[in-house]
Design an enzyme around this catalytic site. Sequence first.
Site, PDB file in Angstrom:
ATOM      1  N   HIS A 230      -7.787  -6.680  -5.194  1.00 17.44           N
ATOM      2  CA  HIS A 230      -8.324  -7.660  -4.252  1.00 17.44           C
ATOM      3  C   HIS A 230      -8.270  -7.036  -2.860  1.00 17.44           C
ATOM      4  O   HIS A 230      -7.182  -6.837  -2.306  1.00 17.44           O
ATOM      5  CB  HIS A 230      -7.518  -8.957  -4.303  1.00 17.44           C
ATOM      6  CG  HIS A 230      -7.687  -9.708  -5.583  1.00 17.44           C
ATOM      7  ND1 HIS A 230      -6.704 -10.523  -6.115  1.00 17.44           N
ATOM      8  CD2 HIS A 230      -8.726  -9.768  -6.455  1.00 17.44           C
ATOM      9  CE1 HIS A 230      -7.141 -11.046  -7.251  1.00 17.44           C
ATOM     10  NE2 HIS A 230      -8.361 -10.600  -7.480  1.00 17.44           N
ATOM     11  N   GLU A 233      -6.077  -8.089   0.274  1.00 18.81           N
ATOM     12  CA  GLU A 233      -4.622  -8.156   0.118  1.00 18.81           C
ATOM     13  C   GLU A 233      -3.999  -6.830   0.560  1.00 18.81           C
ATOM     14  O   GLU A 233      -3.448  -6.063  -0.223  1.00 18.81           O
ATOM     15  CB  GLU A 233      -4.276  -8.514  -1.325  1.00 18.81           C
ATOM     16  CG  GLU A 233      -4.775  -9.912  -1.688  1.00 18.81           C
ATOM     17  CD  GLU A 233      -4.569 -10.275  -3.150  1.00 18.81           C
ATOM     18  OE1 GLU A 233      -3.965  -9.466  -3.888  1.00 18.81           O
ATOM     19  OE2 GLU A 233      -5.004 -11.366  -3.554  1.00 18.81           O
ATOM     20  N   HIS A 328      -0.126  -7.095  -5.568  1.00 22.24           N
ATOM     21  CA  HIS A 328      -0.986  -8.041  -4.859  1.00 22.24           C
ATOM     22  C   HIS A 328      -0.266  -8.603  -3.638  1.00 22.24           C
ATOM     23  O   HIS A 328       0.905  -8.308  -3.400  1.00 22.24           O
ATOM     24  CB  HIS A 328      -1.369  -9.199  -5.786  1.00 22.24           C
ATOM     25  CG  HIS A 328      -2.300  -8.822  -6.890  1.00 22.24           C
ATOM     26  ND1 HIS A 328      -3.649  -9.092  -6.853  1.00 22.24           N
ATOM     27  CD2 HIS A 328      -2.072  -8.188  -8.070  1.00 22.24           C
ATOM     28  CE1 HIS A 328      -4.211  -8.652  -7.965  1.00 22.24           C
ATOM     29  NE2 HIS A 328      -3.282  -8.098  -8.717  1.00 22.24           N
ATOM     30  N   GLU A 401       3.834  -9.654  -6.505  1.00 18.95           N
ATOM     31  CA  GLU A 401       3.271 -10.339  -5.341  1.00 18.95           C
ATOM     32  C   GLU A 401       4.181 -10.136  -4.129  1.00 18.95           C
ATOM     33  O   GLU A 401       5.405 -10.088  -4.264  1.00 18.95           O
ATOM     34  CB  GLU A 401       3.155 -11.847  -5.617  1.00 18.95           C
ATOM     35  CG  GLU A 401       2.223 -12.224  -6.748  1.00 18.95           C
ATOM     36  CD  GLU A 401       0.784 -12.383  -6.283  1.00 18.95           C
ATOM     37  OE1 GLU A 401       0.499 -12.051  -5.113  1.00 18.95           O
ATOM     38  OE2 GLU A 401      -0.034 -12.838  -7.090  1.00 18.95           O
TER      39      GLU A 401
END
EC number: 3.4.17.24
Length: 503
Positions: A230, A233, A328, A401
Amino acid sequence: MAEGSQSAPEAGNDMGNDDAIGGNVSKYIVLPTGYCGQPKKGHLIFDACFESGNLGRVDQVSEFEYDLFIRPDTCNPRFRVWFNFTVENVKESQRVIFNIVNFSKTKSLYRDGMAPMVKSTSRPKWQRLPPKNVYYYRCPDHRKNYVMSFAFCFDREEDIYQFAYCYPYTYTRFQHYLDSLQKRNMDYFFREQLGQSVQQRKLDLLTITSPDNLREGAEQKVVFITGRVHPGETPSSFVCQGIIDFLVSQHPIACVLREYLVFKIAPMLNPDGVYLGNYRCSLMGFDLNRHWLDPSPWVHPTLHGVKQLIVQMYNDPKTSLEFYIDIHAHSTMMNGFMYGNIFEDEERFQRQAIFPKLLCQNAEDFSYSSTSFNRDAVKAGTGRRFLGGLLDHTSYCYTLEVSFYSYIISGTTAAVPYTEEAYMKLGRNVARTFLDYYRLNPVVEKVAIPMPRLRNKEIEVQRRKEKSPPYKHPLLRGPASNYPNSKGDKKSSVNHKDPSTPF
């Protein structure tokens, strides 16, 4: 947010036809209504036509207030989060309010004190704006959509100011970084081009291990790490760089890890999206982290190349693919944390929890309590879910994350905003955790990363910094009441948990 799902009715703020946006603004001059002639100082010039830039439209609301529209991801209007633009032709002491009016998400860390990033030509280091000057609220003038407004004071007329959602990390920066590593001619660092994106940008694959592990017939324990699927990010790239920097270092732990493991790292899976300034999608508007089941070599070439390599390693009897970690950034939660899979085999499920528990012990910003394990059907196309179902019971797949904003140290309530260095430190701690997981501690004593030795001049500069207070941008010298009110700010309140950081 890495694995979040937004169905059409829940995609967030509405964007009507009157908000139609094409490409990025390019040296767009905002002139007062009815004004003719050359722009004067204070007639702001906005620009986002640069690598990873994003700003689609500017509307002047009043003399000091501007509505700013994020350009949606290319070929996909649903995603509007990342922004990155410059402002020039400013006037000294000019105070403004910028309203980001078309976010596609309603939940945001702006509610918890997150603030946009800013730098200028004379102060090139990114810093966060003071949270007291940032407001996040529903705005009746924009169909009750959520708006993020921030007040700012320009203090140097010759400067060009740049604002961004988070610390940018461009494709070009990434290439320069890999070039610098390659020039060091380390016999345990290997760089190859696994493929190309639709726009012919490189899909780099790094292999970090002892040369003995790459000899023909050698058995390999592989840790596979991917990042930046992504593109918006950006913390993903800093964490990934921290992992790489540690693994190629001469730290005793890194030396042991290279002897025992083979690290395969694809740090930037979506180079086109990164270059274009998209938040979630590729050039053609696809969320690549939903296409692991059947990636197309023409539409999703980078994903296709990585999947082929992983399947090839899985089918090699000499290769044991031990870990897959996809990095991420998260837009609504604090700290670092992980997503894992749920298995029918209870023993495998319990073993899967070991790595995040160990990481929690090594990294103060990693939260095991925020770590969760699921098999949600809407995540079936993610790397974590697909590979978790493909690989055997000795393999563990995670999404790592990290918050766009901050972490909360255990036992406290204070939010500590992430810096570029803090993101990279998390990466170093991820790498160090493999030593604990494989119980290699007897091989090397666990020691802190040594501080670099400073020359006499650097020591003196550091001492002066410790004795004198840091320089404060004029924006921080006056009370917040000095700023003109933003639309709707009287009804909005933000619970800021962290101290403001000077610019």
